[in-house]
Each structure stands twice: as C-alpha cells, then as structure tokens.
Design a protein around this motif. Structure first.
Motif, PDB file in Angstrom:
ATOM      1  N   ASP B   9     -36.288  -9.733 -64.513  1.00 51.16           N
ATOM      2  CA  ASP B   9     -36.857 -10.084 -65.807  1.00 51.16           C
ATOM      3  C   ASP B   9     -35.954  -9.519 -66.904  1.00 51.16           C
ATOM      4  OD1 ASP B   9     -38.969 -11.481 -66.763  1.00 51.16           O
ATOM      5  OD2 ASP B   9     -40.483 -10.061 -66.067  1.00 51.16           O
ATOM      6  N   ILE B  92     -41.875  -9.502 -57.609  1.00 49.18           N
ATOM      7  CA  ILE B  92     -41.780 -10.015 -58.978  1.00 49.18           C
ATOM      8  C   ILE B  92     -42.637  -9.120 -59.863  1.00 49.18           C
ATOM      9  CG2 ILE B  92     -42.271 -12.010 -60.478  1.00 49.18           C
ATOM     10  CD1 ILE B  92     -41.820 -13.886 -58.195  1.00 49.18           C
ATOM     11  N   GLY B  98     -44.502 -13.764 -64.528  1.00 49.38           N
ATOM     12  CA  GLY B  98     -44.151 -13.350 -63.170  1.00 49.38           C
ATOM     13  C   GLY B  98     -45.208 -13.789 -62.167  1.00 49.38           C
ATOM     14  N   THR B 149     -46.514  -9.227 -56.590  1.00 44.57           N
ATOM     15  CA  THR B 149     -46.173  -8.897 -57.975  1.00 44.57           C
ATOM     16  C   THR B 149     -46.612  -7.457 -58.235  1.00 44.57           C
ATOM     17  OG1 THR B 149     -48.202  -9.562 -59.138  1.00 44.57           O
ATOM     18  CG2 THR B 149     -46.608 -11.314 -58.637  1.00 44.57           C
TER      19      THR B 149
END
Ligand SMILES: Cc1cc2nc3c(=O)[nH]c(=O)nc-3n(C[C@H](O)[C@H](O)[C@H](O)COP(=O)(O)OP(=O)(O)OC[C@H]3O[C@@H](n4cnc5c(N)ncnc54)[C@H](O)[C@@H]3O)c2cc1C
Ligand SMILES: Nc1ncnc2c1ncn2[C@@H]1O[C@H](COP(=O)(O)O)[C@@H](O)[C@H]1O
Lengths: 246, 318
Positions: B9, B92, B98, B149
C-alpha cells in the motif's frame, strides 16, 4: 459464541441498521421514477439469507416501501462465511433480472465489509462501494457514486448492472408509516432453499475458514478515578508519566 | 521454499507503514514477495523504500489502468500473480480498499479469507479481536490459499536493510475488471498529525467539546498523537467523519486513548476498547466511559485538557 459460531439464536432478527440506509437509498432513487405511473415501472426486491426468523427484518424493509422479498432459508446454510453467503446471494441475484443491487457496507455483527465486493466479482458486475452519494440515470443505464473512505473521495461510475454499497452518512432512513406497515403484511416474501438454487457446496461443512478457538477478553482491571479539584490535568499527566506514556 | 505474498500500500509516493508490518508477519512463514501495483513510472522510489522491510523479492506491475479501474483491476492482477507464484498465503492491509481487494481475490482463487487479523503465526493461524474487542478468536483458512487482511499497527514492523530482487510483470486486464471508471480523486487532506489507525496515541473529542476541538488538537499535538471524534461530534459537523472512532468509524488500538467529553456508548467503545491504556475526561461521574478507563478525571474538559497539555509541554522542556 457457540462452537466458534456466532450464536444468533439469542438475538432478535432485526434488520441490520446499515441495510436500512441501502433500502432508503433505493427508495429515494425509485420513487421519483415511478411518480405518476399507473403501474410502477421500477421495483425493489429485498434479498436476505437467514433463518426463517429473518422474515421479521424483511417485513420492516417492506413496510419502508420495498415491493417484495426473497429469503433463502436452509438449515444447511448455518455457519456460512462471507464466501458462501456471497455465493448464495449471487445465485439469487443472477436469476432476478436486476439492474442495481444496494447493500449496506457491513453487517453490524461480523463487520467484514466484503460481501459487496464478492458479489460484484461473482456476478461480473461493476462494483461501486462505500457510496456517500448515488446518482442514477436510467436513460443511459448509468450510475455514479462518490466513494468515501479514509483514502478520500473518489467519483466513479459504471453502466448497469452494478453492485452499490452505501455508507451510513448517505441518508436518514425513514420510519415505516402505519400505512406502510399495513401494506407490508400483504407483500410477498418468497422462501427458497439451497436445493431451489441448485447449489450444494455451501454451509459450515464446506466453509473456507475455521475458527479454532474463541476466548472472552478478560474485563479491564478497575482503573483510578479522580475528581478534578483544579489539578485534574496535572494528575492525569503524572499517571501518564508513571506509565511511561509521556 | 515457501513464500508469502504481500500487497504493498502507498500514497503520495510513500509506502505505507503497513508494508513493513505485513512483511514482518509474512517472514514468519517463509520468504517474502511484495507485490507493488502502481502507475507507469511510479515504482522506482517505492521499491527503494521497500528496502527497509524484510522483503526478498518485489514483483512490480506498472499500469495506469489501476488508477482508472481501482479495486477490480488490482484484484485481477493480484489473483493472477497468486496463480502463477503459488504463495503459501497472501497478506493485505485491512483498509476498506485492502479488504475489498482481498474479497475479490478470495472469490477468484476460491480461497478462504480472514479479515482484520491482529496477528498471524508461523503456522498461519490468524488472531482476530471481534465484537469490539470483547473476544479473541484464532482461525485459519481451510480451503485454498489463506488470504488474510491485517489491521494497521497490530504488530511492530521489523527494521532491516534488505536488497530484494525485482521482477517486472506486464499488465493486461479482462473487460469485467474495467466496468467501473474512476473519474476523479480527492485524496483525504492529511494534516501534520499521524494517521488515526496508525497512531500510538489518540486524543478524541465528543459532544462535550461543544464544537470546540482546539484543546483536543493542542493536546494531541503535544503528545504527538492523532485526533479522533465520537459520532456525535462528526454528525454535528465539528470534525471530519474520517476521524470518527467506533462501530461505523475507525477501529483504533493505540498505546494510549484519551476520551474527552465522550460518554462511552457501546458503538464508540467498539472502536477503541482494545486500546492498551484508556484515559477519560468527563464531567459526569456516571459516564460509562469510566468503566473502561485506566485513569479517569471527573471534571470539565475545558479546564483539565489545557492543564494536562501544559503539563506535557513543561515535561518536554525539562
Ligand atoms: C448504528 C449506529 C452506529 C454508531 N456508530 C458510532 C461510532 O462509530 N462512533 C461513535 O462514537 N458513536 C457511534 N454511534 C453513536 C453512539 O450511540 C453515541 O450516540 C455517540 O457515541 C455519543 O457521542 P458522545 O459520547 O460524544 O456524546 P454524548 O453521549 O452526548 O456524551 C457527551 C459526554 O460529554 C460529557 N461532557 C459534556 N460537557 C463536558 C465538558 N465540558 N467536560 C467534560 N465532559 C463533558 C457529558 O457528560 C457526556 O458524557 C452509533 C450509533 C448507531 C445507532
Ligand atoms: N437456517 C438458515 N437459513 C439460511 N441462512 C442461515 C440459516 N442459519 C444461519 N444462516 C446464515 O448463515 C450465516 C452464518 O450464521 P451463523 O450460522 O448464525 O453464524 C448468517 O448469514 C446467517 O444469516
């Protein structure tokens, strides 16, 4: 929690707060389009997967103004995760001839916020999620939203069909009127089973993930509470210093 | 050798702190491959920044289509990389974006998904804190490649110097990943303060501020913290809704959370009760926020907060 599954039996099957915003937004889009028409050209169908008790929640949505509802209820669906839920919902949506699907951004219990994206992926439809505003142009079959997240605001658009999820800032959901509540009693709720949809590999037995254990967080130790006698701020900072937080 | 894929990211040419955190967790399982998807010509400086995280290889996909089509495009490419590289897992960051990318990749690769993990073990067991932090859950993916995540700041990123290999992939998208067109982007205005979900200290204001966030901001600044708000404050337009903490706002878990003029409604608590230390300032001794507080001051925030801020400033001087 029971066996790593959320025990929802003890809670009322209320309409997920966040879904009310989705229903409200759909109503706000459809109502002006139907205005003055003898028979409404645009209708709203509620779709839910849940035990039979979920009809209560659907009834609330119908009393807000939706036209009809489909409930997928099947004991074999208990324990479904997001992947399974999205599979079931996508199957129902596929057969319905819908232009737009409105969702809340997340459930207030499991809070994953992934169903709208999963639906778009499964259906091969456009994804317009986290909408803080929605504009629909039926003439050009286009829908535009302002996606509002931490990252900022993005304007995005797509042709029908699309999956739209709305955030709770988008509108103020209406309370069902007395007339609405009475009318809802006569509105159809169609119940389907997994067999009706021709699906087999859903439910707990074929879940994509498993919970090994769940433990209640120990209650926080009782803290210190002081009355401000002109030195509350100083005492607070003394506490922070003791904890090495300043 | 087993490897774990992480999705990088970034914003404004800066790699997010979460990249190092994800790499740190991924390294427990095996070697770490970082997938960097960005605009044409953007990757150079981003790759440089990845050299301060435990990353073994960087897979770079440059294309302007990501900015135009967003999540669906990112998900398709990520899923393709998964199929090609067969990693042990995909990690993620748990942002709105995300999680949605993860959701689509999970469908595409028919893999299980666990969101909002706060930890990930070498045997790929994810830890989650659910129902506003009232339960800790361990779970694992039982089908496909685990996609997890991870919440920002849940783990401390390991600081290292690495020299990852770099592989460039070419990007082509199917029509269904191009159905949505992004026509304009207004990035959130970032002040000088740390990101709410990443901050070690959060000072929040509620209805008790009566619209005046100046003392809250000043206190946050003296502590180097971020500013949060209750829904009462964001609904009133006193503070941007991106700063809302709670069930329908952000979930924060800082070292220190200071609630000023916030009653402590269940929906607010859902977003902050896993904070390590909680401090509350409220003039109502019966306010439920005191049930959570490690330290509570019963008093007027307009007296207590400025005094505390001055005391912090004085400490810094000495
Ligand atoms: C579906 C749903 C989702 C929600 N999501 C969220 C969410 O994400 N986040 C959230 O915060 N809320 C959320 N809420 C709202 C939540 O229920 C509360 O209404 C809200 O948190 C109250 O905000 P508050 O504590 O600032 O205000 P209040 O409850 O009005 O409390 C204000 C407090 O300030 C104190 N006070 C007043 N003046 C002073 C002073 N001078 N000095 C010190 N103390 C003072 C008062 O004693 C009082 O305790 C949600 C509600 C719903 C229904
Ligand atoms: N009898 C049922 N029919 C349809 N869906 C169900 C049924 N029981 C639970 N579900 C759904 O399965 C998901 C997981 O629920 P639970 O098993 O309660 O954790 C939720 O979306 C429920 O609404």
């Amino acid at each position: 929690m029971v066996n790593g599954l959320l025990d929802r039996a003890g809670v009322d099957a209320v309409l997920n707060d966040l879904d009310e915003y989705a229903i409200e937004e759909a109503l706000r889009i459809v109502e002006p389009l139907n205005e003055g028409l003898e028979t409404p050209q645009h209708t709203i169908t509620l779709i839910s997967m849940g035990p039979d008790r979920a009809t209560e929640a659907l009834r609330k949505g119908l009393s807000m103004g939706a036209d009809d509802a489909i409930l997928i209820s099947d004991p074999s669906l208990a324990g479904s995760d997001a992947l399974a839920t999205s599979k079931v919902l996508a199957e129902v949506i596929k057969s319905g001839g819908f232009d737009l699907v409105f969702c809340g951004t997340e459930s207030t219990d499991a809070r994953m916020s992934v169903i709208p994206a999963m639906l778009a992926e499964r259906l091969g439809w456009a994804q317009l999620s986290f909408a803080g505003s929605v504009t629909v142009d039926p003439a050009s079959s286009r829908v535009e939203i302002a996606r509002m997240t931490d990252a900022g605001v993005e304007t995005m658009s797509a042709n029908f069909p699309a999956v739209v999820s709305v955030i709770e800032k988008i509108n103020e959901p209406r309370y069902p009127s007395f007339k609405g509540i009475m009318a809802a009693k006569k509105k159809p709720i169609e119940t389907k089973t997994v067999g009706d949809l021709g699906l087999s590999d859903v439910g707990l037995a074929s879940a994509w993930s498993v919970v090994d254990d769940a433990t209640a967080r120990p209650p926080r130790a009782k803290g210190i509470k002081v009355e401000d006698a002109g030195d509350g701020g100083t005492k607070l900072v003394e506490f922070l210093a003791e904890k090495r937080l300043v | 050798m087993s490897s774990v894929l992480i999705l990088v990211d970034y914003a404004d040419g800066k790699v997010a702190k979460t990249a190092g955190e994800l790499a740190t967790l991924a390294k427990r399982v095996g070697s770490v491959s970082a997938l960097l998807l960005c605009k044409a010509g953007e990757s150079g400086p981003l790759i440089e920044q990845l050299k301060s995280a435990p990353i073994d290889s960087v897979i770079v996909g440059e294309s302007d289509l990501f900015a135009t089509h967003g999540i669906a495009a990112l998900a398709e490419v990520t899923a393709n990389v998964m199929s090609e590289k067969s990693p042990q897992a995909l990690l993620i960051s748990s942002s709105a974006r995300g999680k949605e990318i993860a959701a689509r990749v999970a469908v595409r690769t028919n893999s299980g998904l666990i969101t909002d993990a706060i930890d990930f073990s070498n045997s790929m067991i994810a830890t989650q804190s659910v129902f506003g932090g009232s339960f800790t859950v361990h779970s694992r993916v039982s089908h496909g490649t685990p996609i997890v995540t991870v919440r920002p700041s849940a783990v401390e990123a390991e600081a290292v110097t690495s020299s990852p290999s770099v592989e460039n992939i070419s990007i082509s998208l199917s029509p269904t990943s191009q159905l949505t067109t992004i026509t304009s982007v207004q990035p959130a205005v970032k002040g000088g303060r740390p990101e709410l979900t990443e901050a070690k200290i959060v000072v929040s204001g509620g209805r008790g501020t009566n619209g005046d966030f100046a003392p809250i901001e000043a206190f946050a600044d003296s502590l180097g913290g971020a500013v949060g708000a209750s829904r009462a404050a964001t609904d009133a337009g006193w503070y941007p809704h991106t700063h809302q903490v709670g069930q329908t706002g952000k979930t924060v878990s800082p070292q220190l959370y200071i609630a000023c003029g916030i009653s402590g409604a269940i929906q607010h608590r859902a977003g902050m009760q896993t904070s390590k230390t909680i401090v509350a300032i409220n003039k109502d001794p019966e306010a439920p926020i005191f049930d959570l507080a490690d330290f509570g001051v019963v008093g007027d925030l307009f007296a207590v907060v400025p005094q505390a801020q001055a005391a912090v400033a004085a400490k810094k001087q000495s």
